[in-house]
Design a protein around this motif. Structure first.
Motif, mmCIF file in Angstrom:
data_model
loop_
_atom_site.group_PDB
_atom_site.id
_atom_site.type_symbol
_atom_site.label_atom_id
_atom_site.label_comp_id
_atom_site.label_asym_id
_atom_site.label_seq_id
_atom_site.Cartn_x
_atom_site.Cartn_y
_atom_site.Cartn_z
ATOM 1 N N ASP A 140 -38.732 -7.693 -1.685
ATOM 2 C CA ASP A 140 -38.858 -8.755 -1.210
ATOM 3 C C ASP A 140 -38.948 -9.832 -2.191
ATOM 4 O O ASP A 140 -39.394 -10.089 -3.249
ATOM 5 C CB ASP A 140 -39.676 -9.101 -0.238
ATOM 6 N N PRO B 139 -36.887 -11.451 1.772
ATOM 7 C CA PRO B 139 -35.488 -10.240 1.672
ATOM 8 C C PRO B 139 -34.843 -10.655 0.750
ATOM 9 O O PRO B 139 -34.413 -11.591 0.479
ATOM 10 C CB PRO B 139 -34.988 -9.676 2.709
ATOM 11 N N GLU C 239 -34.780 -6.524 14.962
ATOM 12 C CA GLU C 239 -35.991 -6.284 14.954
ATOM 13 C C GLU C 239 -36.392 -5.680 12.886
ATOM 14 O O GLU C 239 -37.642 -6.152 12.834
ATOM 15 C CB GLU C 239 -35.661 -4.641 15.189
ATOM 16 N N GLU C 240 -35.470 -6.076 12.465
ATOM 17 C CA GLU C 240 -35.235 -5.928 10.885
ATOM 18 C C GLU C 240 -35.159 -7.139 10.499
ATOM 19 O O GLU C 240 -36.223 -7.139 9.125
ATOM 20 C CB GLU C 240 -34.042 -4.722 10.205
ATOM 21 N N LEU C 241 -35.182 -7.907 11.185
ATOM 22 C CA LEU C 241 -36.052 -9.410 10.539
ATOM 23 C C LEU C 241 -37.190 -9.600 10.883
ATOM 24 O O LEU C 241 -37.779 -10.808 10.750
ATOM 25 C CB LEU C 241 -34.597 -10.372 10.877
ATOM 26 N N ARG C 242 -38.472 -9.185 11.706
ATOM 27 C CA ARG C 242 -38.986 -9.390 12.646
ATOM 28 C C ARG C 242 -40.187 -10.078 11.289
ATOM 29 O O ARG C 242 -41.643 -11.633 11.728
ATOM 30 C CB ARG C 242 -40.086 -8.314 14.256
ATOM 31 N N ASN D 117 -29.791 -6.333 3.711
ATOM 32 C CA ASN D 117 -30.636 -5.854 4.057
ATOM 33 C C ASN D 117 -32.196 -5.620 4.160
ATOM 34 O O ASN D 117 -32.038 -5.095 2.734
ATOM 35 C CB ASN D 117 -30.008 -4.036 2.661
ATOM 36 N N PRO D 118 -32.412 -6.250 4.525
ATOM 37 C CA PRO D 118 -33.674 -7.298 4.872
ATOM 38 C C PRO D 118 -34.786 -5.112 4.843
ATOM 39 O O PRO D 118 -34.344 -4.204 5.446
ATOM 40 C CB PRO D 118 -33.662 -7.395 6.033
ATOM 41 N N GLY D 119 -35.249 -5.979 4.199
ATOM 42 C CA GLY D 119 -36.493 -4.390 4.132
ATOM 43 C C GLY D 119 -36.246 -3.053 3.092
ATOM 44 O O GLY D 119 -36.668 -2.975 2.694
ATOM 45 N N ALA D 120 -35.246 -3.510 2.794
ATOM 46 C CA ALA D 120 -34.520 -2.318 1.903
ATOM 47 C C ALA D 120 -34.396 -2.272 0.355
ATOM 48 O O ALA D 120 -34.757 -1.352 -0.541
ATOM 49 C CB ALA D 120 -33.087 -1.995 1.930
#
Length: 536
Positions: free
Chosen positions: A106, A95, A68-71, A100-103
């Protein structure tokens, strides 16, 4: 990495390796693995053209299932806009930290493509020219005919990208004043070589450079490692709409491809790794192999030289090697001043020789340089060195040096034990007596880098991947042939293709045996017989 009586703080070695730092003529000499084509073919590269128009053709992502976090990253839509010369450009978002994608912030990844000329494309063929630090955007946009054959251009959209940290992507930045970078690369320490004062001066220079990189690059500096680039590449594959990756990696680009196959074997389409590297080799093993490789390449040039016009070495190879070694010593003792204030010493000679040895088509530059140096002329010598560093008219036209250092320091561990370094240096001198005189400091730059290597070196297997074509050249000084043998052996589906000849990279030599085998593999999936040998 040959050493000198008067090394400076930093000098990329003329033994380009796959993102390795290696002791050299400069105290923190670097090994790079940049694809350096024959100078006559690529010395002039058009500048980037601005003025992209709004709108344009869009991509259709694969829509594959991801976490989900990579979508948001895997479903983004690229907009391709005209950027001159028949090429289309786009920018993707990745990312900063794949763990920690989205954390965090970018980053941007710059892409370019030449759409398939045949009207109906089989998909994308990603190209990486090497480095680390070489621009895939420049390479594909401005030199697509050099990158791949007309047959591949007909069948595929040829895609290049600047990996994270490089060029027009979110990039590493260190010194902003070219004069500071000149001093860092070409400057000569004031202290006597080998003294505590010299060591302090060299270390201080390395620390200052590392601090400038950290300040001017920011958080990105921690995340420009090759493993992160592999994950970027998988995302790019998906958002251009390809279920599997078709990829041609040159030189360091084989590192990216091999690691991709190991992490995403089920996503491997058709991969060709030309100028292959061995992911199990240590920094010392890389330096040792390349030292011997460039010494042998110099021997090959000197053996052929007397049969050419205006050869400055009419004697035997051994007699000529003595003259070259004497030239190193003379330039270290008494560097030749240039009009721009720089000095041509043994370290500049070192990088100039190596640059021309990448490709047999550039050997004439060596003859011209050696002839000029007899009368104190350094024009061709600095032409070769500046070509390597991406320096034109006193300016640095890209960030390839900074990116190379940053990626290198994250990708591989550093040897700091002085006793071990001394033992290794003796082995290097034994295989390269003409050109090798390694520094006693080892890699002082990466030893003082703000972020260190984490992990361990090891083989790749790509278990379950489709056949992968590994190409090696027997006379390659930068990526010695035994590395291709090793990589093909490690990959469960590896198929070895051998080019018997001189120079770095086989496909660009235009040999019909090599080109036909690679093209047939990409276009129709025909896998050449494992162990096929092509005579150059």
């Amino acid at each position: 990495m040959t050493g000198a009586d008067r090394p400076t703080a930093l000098r990329p070695s003329r033994r380009p390796s796959r993102c390795r730092v290696a002791p050299g003529r400069r105290a923190a000499a670097l090994a790079a693995l940049v694809l350096v084509p024959a100078l006559l073919l690529s010395a002039c590269v058009p500048a980037w053209l601005q003025g992209l128009v709004n709108g344009g053709e869009t991509s259709t992502p694969t829509g594959e299932e991801v976490a989900e976090e990579l979508r948001p990253y895997y479903t983004q839509v690229l907009t391709w806009t005209d950027c001159g010369g028949g090429a289309q450009c786009a920018t993707a978002t990745a990312p900063l930290d794949w763990e920690n994608p989205g954390a965090g912030d970018d980053i941007d990844l710059a892409l370019v493509r030449h759409p398939a000329t045949g009207g109906q494309s089989q998909g994308s063929l990603f190209i990486n020219p090497g480095g680390p630090g070489a621009s895939g955007v420049d390479f594909v946009r401005d030199s697509v005919d050099f990158a791949v054959s007309a047959d591949l251009q007909r069948e595929f959209d040829i895609v290049g990208w600047d990996p994270r940290g490089v060029g027009r992507s979110s990039a590493v930045a260190c010194y902003t004043d070219p004069a500071d970078l000149d001093q860092f690369i070409f400057g000569i320490p004031e202290a006597e070589f080998g003294t505590p004062e010299w060591e302090a001066e060299v270390t201080e220079s390395s620390i200052a450079f590392a601090e400038a990189c950290a300040e001017n690059t920011g958080p990105l500096l921690e995340f420009v490692d090759t493993n992160s680039t592999v994950r970027d590449l998988d995302m790019l594959r998906a958002i251009v709409g390809d279920a599997q990756l078709n990829y041609l990696g040159y030189s360091y680009g084989t590192d990216i491809g091999a690691r991709y196959a190991d992490r995403f074997p089920e996503k491997v389409g058709r991969l060709v790794l030309d100028g292959a590297t061995d992911p199990t080799t240590t920094t010392f093993e890389v330096v040792l192999a390349q030292s011997e490789g460039f010494e042998n390449a110099l021997r090959a040039y000197l053996e052929a030289c007397p049969e050419t016009d205006a050869c400055p070495f009419p004697g035997s190879v051994d007699e000529s090697l003595v003259l070259v070694r004497a030239l190193y010593d003379r330039l270290d003792a008494d560097p030749i001043p240039a009009d721009d204030g720089r000095f041509f010493d043994g370290a500049v000679l070192d990088i100039a020789i190596a640059t021309a040895l990448y490709d047999e088509g550039s050997w004439s530059f060596l003859s011209q340089m050696f002839t000029e140096l007899r009368t104190g002329i350094v024009d061709t010598g600095f032409l070769l060195a500046d070509f390597y560093y991406g320096r034109e008219n006193g300016e640095y036209i890209d960030n390839s040096l900074e990116a190379f250092i940053a990626i290198n320091c994250l990708d591989y561990p550093v040897e700091t034990d002085r006793a071990v370094i001394a033992e290794q240096n003796e082995q290097i001198r034994a295989v390269a007596p003409t050109t090798a005189d390694p520094s006693p400091l080892g890699d002082v730059l990466c030893a003082n880098w703000p972020y260190q290597f984490e992990g361990e070196l090891g083989p790749v297997s790509g278990t379950g991947a489709a056949p992968i074509l590994v190409v090696g050249t027997t006379g390659d000084p930068a990526t010695p042939y035994q590395w291709a043998e090793a990589l093909a052996e490690q990959l469960e589906s590896g198929v070895l293709l051998t080019y018997v000849g001189e120079g770095h990279i086989a496909y660009d030599e235009g040999d019909p045996c090599i080109v036909d085998a690679v093209d047939a593999y990409f276009i129709s999936g025909t896998v050449p017989v494992d162990g096929l040998v092509c005579q150059g």
